[in-house]
Design a protein around this motif. Structure first.
Motif, PDB file in Angstrom:
ATOM      1  N   THR A 139       9.629  -5.898  -0.320  1.00  0.00           N
ATOM      2  CA  THR A 139       9.779  -4.018  -0.475  1.00  0.00           C
ATOM      3  C   THR A 139       8.132  -4.151   0.477  1.00  0.00           C
ATOM      4  OG1 THR A 139       8.745  -4.365  -2.675  1.00  0.00           O
ATOM      5  CG2 THR A 139      10.921  -3.360  -1.967  1.00  0.00           C
ATOM      6  N   ARG A 140       7.699  -3.068   1.371  1.00  0.00           N
ATOM      7  CA  ARG A 140       6.434  -2.563   1.741  1.00  0.00           C
ATOM      8  C   ARG A 140       6.172  -1.458   1.759  1.00  0.00           C
ATOM      9  NH1 ARG A 140       6.690  -7.273   6.641  1.00  0.00           N
ATOM     10  NH2 ARG A 140       7.844  -9.142   5.819  1.00  0.00           N
ATOM     11  N   GLY A 141       4.799  -1.366   1.686  1.00  0.00           N
ATOM     12  CA  GLY A 141       4.717   0.199   2.115  1.00  0.00           C
ATOM     13  C   GLY A 141       4.825   0.475   3.085  1.00  0.00           C
ATOM     14  N   LYS A 190      15.825  -9.647 -10.385  1.00  0.00           N
ATOM     15  CA  LYS A 190      16.063  -8.714  -9.224  1.00  0.00           C
ATOM     16  C   LYS A 190      15.353  -8.902  -8.191  1.00  0.00           C
ATOM     17  CE  LYS A 190      18.070  -4.679 -12.503  1.00  0.00           C
ATOM     18  NZ  LYS A 190      18.151  -3.742 -12.844  1.00  0.00           N
ATOM     19  N   LEU A 191      15.905  -8.646  -6.630  1.00  0.00           N
ATOM     20  CA  LEU A 191      15.354  -9.068  -5.421  1.00  0.00           C
ATOM     21  C   LEU A 191      15.555  -8.063  -5.045  1.00  0.00           C
ATOM     22  CD1 LEU A 191      16.411 -12.368  -4.309  1.00  0.00           C
ATOM     23  CD2 LEU A 191      14.535 -12.492  -5.927  1.00  0.00           C
ATOM     24  N   LEU A 192      13.866  -7.287  -4.521  1.00  0.00           N
ATOM     25  CA  LEU A 192      13.738  -5.782  -3.319  1.00  0.00           C
ATOM     26  C   LEU A 192      13.799  -5.905  -2.195  1.00  0.00           C
ATOM     27  CD1 LEU A 192      12.714  -3.071  -6.587  1.00  0.00           C
ATOM     28  CD2 LEU A 192      15.070  -4.205  -6.213  1.00  0.00           C
ATOM     29  N   GLY A 193      14.000  -4.877  -1.685  1.00  0.00           N
ATOM     30  CA  GLY A 193      13.815  -5.122  -0.105  1.00  0.00           C
ATOM     31  C   GLY A 193      13.887  -3.067   0.061  1.00  0.00           C
ATOM     32  N   GLN A 194      13.804  -3.398   1.542  1.00  0.00           N
ATOM     33  CA  GLN A 194      13.398  -1.702   1.321  1.00  0.00           C
ATOM     34  C   GLN A 194      13.751  -1.504   3.068  1.00  0.00           C
ATOM     35  OE1 GLN A 194       9.507  -1.227  -0.064  1.00  0.00           O
ATOM     36  NE2 GLN A 194      10.752   1.074  -1.265  1.00  0.00           N
ATOM     37  N   ASP A 252       9.306   4.679   1.869  1.00  0.00           N
ATOM     38  CA  ASP A 252       9.277   4.910   0.642  1.00  0.00           C
ATOM     39  C   ASP A 252      10.315   5.795   0.606  1.00  0.00           C
ATOM     40  OD1 ASP A 252       9.441   7.136   2.293  1.00  0.00           O
ATOM     41  OD2 ASP A 252       7.871   7.969   2.209  1.00  0.00           O
ATOM     42  N   GLY A 253      11.725   5.377   1.195  1.00  0.00           N
ATOM     43  CA  GLY A 253      13.179   5.277   0.156  1.00  0.00           C
ATOM     44  C   GLY A 253      13.037   4.291  -1.135  1.00  0.00           C
TER      45      GLY A 253
END
Ligand SMILES: [Zn+2]
Length: 167
Positions: free
Chosen positions: A55-57, A39-43, A67-68
């Motif tokens: 994803t980043r903090g 899985k490729l996660l972004g935010q 943080d969603g």
């Protein structure tokens, strides 16, 4: 003094090695655990809705915590820039020449760096539609190297306006 001692020093080869333990942190750990499962996660930034990949903090533009819930992205995208690499590098074990690319995954607002494979150098161009070529599933780990390279898709090129902000 010998001649050797008075000659100008032009090249000094000095191998340096540094071992250290890297703590990925909460956000990158979530990304790496997800990529282990393909899985490729972004935010998504809470201010302007842009999707950062991986994803980043925090959003680097607004300085706001992100943080969603992560956004799962497909493994397809658009090649926005590229460079044909003909010079060897000690830490990149790829056969020369190869194509270093920046890919804008569909649904993301930031690009990722990778390489392109299964493609004639003469046909590489901006706007190409591409898909990730993954390692066999049993070899997946917590690494972006689970993606071997990107391959061209048999699709029309993306419209320039859809990626021009990412060049
Ligand atoms: Zn932002």
């Amino acid at each position: 003094m010998s001649d050797e001692a008075t000659e100008d020093l032009r090249v000094l080869r000095m191998p340096v090695e540094l071992d250290y333990t890297y703590s990925a942190g909460r956000s990158a750990s979530r990304f790496l655990r997800a990529i282990q499962e393909g899985k490729l996660l972004g935010q998504r930034c809470p201010v302007d809705g842009k999707v950062y990949f991986p994803t980043r903090g925090a959003c680097p533009q607004h300085g706001m915590p992100i943080d969603g819930e992560p956004v799962e992205l497909p493994d397809t995208g658009t090649l926005v820039t590229y460079s044909i690499v003909r010079v060897p590098s000690a830490n990149i074990p790829l056969e020369l020449p190869y194509v270093a690319v920046q890919v804008l995954l569909d649904g993301a607002d930031t690009v990722m760096m990778h390489v392109l494979g299964e493609c004639d150098l003469e046909t590489v161009h901006m706007g190409m539609r591409v898909r990730a070529k993954w390692k066999p599933k049993e070899e997946w780990s917590t690494s972006v190297a689970n993606i071997l390279y990107f391959v061209p898709l048999d699709e029309p090129d993306a419209a320039y306006d859809s990626y021009k902000e990412h060049i």
